[in-house]
Design a protein around this motif. Structure first.
Motif, PDB file in Angstrom:
ATOM      1  N   ASN A  56       0.833  -1.207   0.000  1.00 47.22           N
ATOM      2  CA  ASN A  56       0.000   0.000   0.000  1.00 47.22           C
ATOM      3  C   ASN A  56       0.863   1.252   0.000  1.00 47.22           C
ATOM      4  N   LEU A  57       0.394   2.293  -0.695  1.00 50.94           N
ATOM      5  CA  LEU A  57       1.049   3.598  -0.700  1.00 50.94           C
ATOM      6  C   LEU A  57       0.047   4.616  -0.155  1.00 50.94           C
ATOM      7  N   PRO A  58      -0.127   4.675   1.181  1.00 54.19           N
ATOM      8  CA  PRO A  58      -1.175   5.508   1.768  1.00 54.19           C
ATOM      9  C   PRO A  58      -1.010   7.002   1.490  1.00 54.19           C
ATOM     10  N   ASN A  59       0.224   7.498   1.416  1.00 56.36           N
ATOM     11  CA  ASN A  59       0.424   8.920   1.134  1.00 56.36           C
ATOM     12  C   ASN A  59      -0.050   9.272  -0.265  1.00 56.36           C
ATOM     13  N   GLU A  60       0.276   8.429  -1.238  1.00 58.05           N
ATOM     14  CA  GLU A  60      -0.156   8.677  -2.611  1.00 58.05           C
ATOM     15  C   GLU A  60      -1.672   8.541  -2.747  1.00 58.05           C
ATOM     16  N   THR A  61      -2.248   7.608  -2.006  1.00 50.91           N
ATOM     17  CA  THR A  61      -3.705   7.454  -2.018  1.00 50.91           C
ATOM     18  C   THR A  61      -4.360   8.710  -1.475  1.00 50.91           C
ATOM     19  N   ALA A  62      -3.837   9.254  -0.370  1.00 52.96           N
ATOM     20  CA  ALA A  62      -4.401  10.462   0.235  1.00 52.96           C
ATOM     21  C   ALA A  62      -4.294  11.654  -0.716  1.00 52.96           C
ATOM     22  N   ILE A  63      -3.158  11.782  -1.406  1.00 55.03           N
ATOM     23  CA  ILE A  63      -2.981  12.871  -2.366  1.00 55.03           C
ATOM     24  C   ILE A  63      -3.992  12.754  -3.498  1.00 55.03           C
ATOM     25  N   GLN A  64      -4.150  11.554  -4.022  1.00 59.42           N
ATOM     26  CA  GLN A  64      -5.102  11.320  -5.119  1.00 59.42           C
ATOM     27  C   GLN A  64      -6.525  11.636  -4.673  1.00 59.42           C
ATOM     28  N   GLN A  65      -6.904  11.216  -3.479  1.00 61.35           N
ATOM     29  CA  GLN A  65      -8.255  11.472  -2.979  1.00 61.35           C
ATOM     30  C   GLN A  65      -8.479  12.965  -2.767  1.00 61.35           C
ATOM     31  N   ALA A  66      -7.453  13.688  -2.306  1.00 61.85           N
ATOM     32  CA  ALA A  66      -7.574  15.135  -2.123  1.00 61.85           C
ATOM     33  C   ALA A  66      -7.768  15.834  -3.467  1.00 61.85           C
ATOM     34  N   GLN A  67      -7.057  15.384  -4.497  1.00 62.67           N
ATOM     35  CA  GLN A  67      -7.219  15.969  -5.825  1.00 62.67           C
ATOM     36  C   GLN A  67      -8.628  15.732  -6.360  1.00 62.67           C
ATOM     37  N   ILE A  68      -9.152  14.549  -6.147  1.00 59.72           N
ATOM     38  CA  ILE A  68     -10.511  14.231  -6.602  1.00 59.72           C
ATOM     39  C   ILE A  68     -11.525  15.086  -5.849  1.00 59.72           C
ATOM     40  N   THR A  69     -11.346  15.229  -4.546  1.00 61.75           N
ATOM     41  CA  THR A  69     -12.251  16.062  -3.745  1.00 61.75           C
ATOM     42  C   THR A  69     -12.219  17.506  -4.222  1.00 61.75           C
ATOM     43  N   ASP A  70     -11.023  18.025  -4.503  1.00 61.79           N
ATOM     44  CA  ASP A  70     -10.896  19.393  -5.002  1.00 61.79           C
ATOM     45  C   ASP A  70     -11.620  19.570  -6.332  1.00 61.79           C
ATOM     46  N   LYS A  71     -11.464  18.612  -7.236  1.00 61.85           N
ATOM     47  CA  LYS A  71     -12.137  18.695  -8.536  1.00 61.85           C
ATOM     48  C   LYS A  71     -13.653  18.637  -8.378  1.00 61.85           C
ATOM     49  N   MET A  72     -14.139  17.760  -7.506  1.00 63.66           N
ATOM     50  CA  MET A  72     -15.585  17.664  -7.278  1.00 63.66           C
ATOM     51  C   MET A  72     -16.120  18.960  -6.690  1.00 63.66           C
ATOM     52  N   ASN A  73     -15.393  19.570  -5.752  1.00 65.39           N
ATOM     53  CA  ASN A  73     -15.819  20.841  -5.173  1.00 65.39           C
ATOM     54  C   ASN A  73     -15.861  21.939  -6.228  1.00 65.39           C
ATOM     55  N   LEU A  74     -14.890  21.939  -7.137  1.00 62.41           N
ATOM     56  CA  LEU A  74     -14.882  22.908  -8.227  1.00 62.41           C
ATOM     57  C   LEU A  74     -16.102  22.722  -9.123  1.00 62.41           C
ATOM     58  N   LEU A  75     -16.405  21.472  -9.451  1.00 63.86           N
ATOM     59  CA  LEU A  75     -17.581  21.199 -10.283  1.00 63.86           C
ATOM     60  C   LEU A  75     -18.872  21.610  -9.594  1.00 63.86           C
ATOM     61  N   LYS A  76     -18.970  21.355  -8.304  1.00 61.40           N
ATOM     62  CA  LYS A  76     -20.171  21.712  -7.551  1.00 61.40           C
ATOM     63  C   LYS A  76     -20.350  23.221  -7.450  1.00 61.40           C
ATOM     64  N   SER A  77     -19.246  23.962  -7.488  1.00 58.12           N
ATOM     65  CA  SER A  77     -19.325  25.413  -7.316  1.00 58.12           C
ATOM     66  C   SER A  77     -19.724  26.140  -8.607  1.00 58.12           C
ATOM     67  N   ARG A  78     -19.694  25.474  -9.723  1.00 55.18           N
ATOM     68  CA  ARG A  78     -20.085  26.106 -10.982  1.00 55.18           C
ATOM     69  C   ARG A  78     -21.584  26.361 -10.999  1.00 55.18           C
ATOM     70  N   LYS A  79     -21.970  27.442 -11.673  1.00 49.75           N
ATOM     71  CA  LYS A  79     -23.383  27.836 -11.701  1.00 49.75           C
ATOM     72  C   LYS A  79     -24.291  26.766 -12.276  1.00 49.75           C
ATOM     73  N   ARG A  80     -23.880  26.143 -13.353  1.00 41.53           N
ATOM     74  CA  ARG A  80     -24.749  25.180 -14.027  1.00 41.53           C
ATOM     75  C   ARG A  80     -24.325  23.747 -13.739  1.00 41.53           C
ATOM     76  N   SER A  81     -23.846  23.500 -12.568  1.00 41.92           N
ATOM     77  CA  SER A  81     -23.352  22.194 -12.204  1.00 41.92           C
ATOM     78  C   SER A  81     -24.467  21.169 -12.076  1.00 41.92           C
ATOM     79  N   ASN A  82     -24.207  19.972 -12.594  1.00 43.33           N
ATOM     80  CA  ASN A  82     -25.107  18.826 -12.401  1.00 43.33           C
ATOM     81  C   ASN A  82     -24.802  18.110 -11.094  1.00 43.33           C
TER      82      ASN A  82
END
Length: 86
Positions: A56-82
Protein backbone atom coordinates in the motif's frame (compact mmCIF):
# COMPACT_ATOMS: atom_id res chain seq x y z
CA UNK A 1 5.05 -0.78 -10.82
CA UNK A 2 2.21 1.29 -9.47
CA UNK A 3 -1.42 0.32 -9.66
CA UNK A 4 -4.78 1.05 -8.14
CA UNK A 5 -7.26 -1.34 -6.56
CA UNK A 6 -10.19 -0.86 -8.90
CA UNK A 7 -12.74 -3.11 -7.24
CA UNK A 8 -13.33 -6.09 -4.97
CA UNK A 9 -15.26 -8.98 -6.53
CA UNK A 10 -17.29 -11.43 -4.41
CA UNK A 11 -15.22 -10.48 -1.33
CA UNK A 12 -12.57 -12.87 -2.68
CA UNK A 13 -10.73 -11.10 -5.50
CA UNK A 14 -9.23 -7.65 -5.96
CA UNK A 15 -8.96 -6.23 -9.46
CA UNK A 16 -5.80 -4.13 -9.69
CA UNK A 17 -5.17 -1.86 -12.67
CA UNK A 18 -1.40 -1.72 -13.20
CA UNK A 19 0.68 0.86 -15.05
CA UNK A 20 -0.24 3.60 -17.50
CA UNK A 21 -2.04 1.04 -19.67
CA UNK A 22 -4.12 -0.03 -16.65
CA UNK A 23 -3.58 -3.72 -17.29
CA UNK A 24 -6.10 -5.69 -15.24
CA UNK A 25 -4.80 -8.26 -12.73
CA UNK A 26 -6.91 -10.37 -10.37
CA UNK A 27 -5.40 -10.99 -6.95
CA UNK A 28 -6.85 -13.03 -4.07
CA UNK A 29 -7.97 -10.60 -1.38
CA UNK A 30 -5.92 -12.40 1.27
CA UNK A 31 -2.74 -11.40 -0.64
CA UNK A 32 -3.47 -7.68 -0.06
CA UNK A 33 -2.24 -5.66 2.92
CA UNK A 34 -4.87 -5.45 5.67
CA UNK A 35 -5.56 -1.73 5.14
CA UNK A 36 -6.24 -2.09 1.41
CA UNK A 37 -9.55 -0.99 -0.09
CA UNK A 38 -11.02 0.11 -3.40
CA UNK A 39 -9.19 3.17 -4.68
CA UNK A 40 -5.96 2.41 -2.81
CA UNK A 41 -2.80 3.14 -4.76
CA UNK A 42 -0.37 0.26 -4.48
CA UNK A 43 3.10 -0.78 -5.56
CA UNK A 44 3.03 -4.21 -7.17
CA UNK A 45 5.81 -6.62 -7.95
CA UNK A 46 5.29 -8.67 -11.09
CA UNK A 47 6.93 -12.00 -11.87
CA UNK A 48 6.19 -13.47 -15.30
CA UNK A 49 3.12 -11.27 -15.61
CA UNK A 50 1.70 -12.29 -12.23
CA UNK A 51 1.49 -10.09 -9.15
CA UNK A 52 3.59 -11.61 -6.39
CA UNK A 53 3.69 -8.71 -3.91
CA UNK A 54 1.44 -5.74 -3.11
CA UNK A 55 2.44 -2.76 -0.94
CA UNK A 56 0.00 0.00 0.00
CA UNK A 57 1.05 3.60 -0.70
CA UNK A 58 -1.17 5.51 1.77
CA UNK A 59 0.42 8.92 1.13
CA UNK A 60 -0.16 8.68 -2.61
CA UNK A 61 -3.71 7.45 -2.02
CA UNK A 62 -4.40 10.46 0.24
CA UNK A 63 -2.98 12.87 -2.37
CA UNK A 64 -5.10 11.32 -5.12
CA UNK A 65 -8.25 11.47 -2.98
CA UNK A 66 -7.57 15.13 -2.12
CA UNK A 67 -7.22 15.97 -5.83
CA UNK A 68 -10.51 14.23 -6.60
CA UNK A 69 -12.25 16.06 -3.74
CA UNK A 70 -10.90 19.39 -5.00
CA UNK A 71 -12.14 18.70 -8.54
CA UNK A 72 -15.59 17.66 -7.28
CA UNK A 73 -15.82 20.84 -5.17
CA UNK A 74 -14.88 22.91 -8.23
CA UNK A 75 -17.58 21.20 -10.28
CA UNK A 76 -20.17 21.71 -7.55
CA UNK A 77 -19.33 25.41 -7.32
CA UNK A 78 -20.08 26.11 -10.98
CA UNK A 79 -23.38 27.84 -11.70
CA UNK A 80 -24.75 25.18 -14.03
CA UNK A 81 -23.35 22.19 -12.20
CA UNK A 82 -25.11 18.83 -12.40
CA UNK A 83 -23.31 17.90 -9.18
CA UNK A 84 -24.93 20.43 -6.86
CA UNK A 85 -26.83 19.02 -3.96
CA UNK A 86 -29.60 20.89 -2.21
Amino acid sequence: MKGVIDRIVDSKWAVILVGEEEVEHNVPIDKLPADSREGSIVEVELLNGTIVNVINLPNETAIQQAQITDKMNLLKSRKRSNFKRN
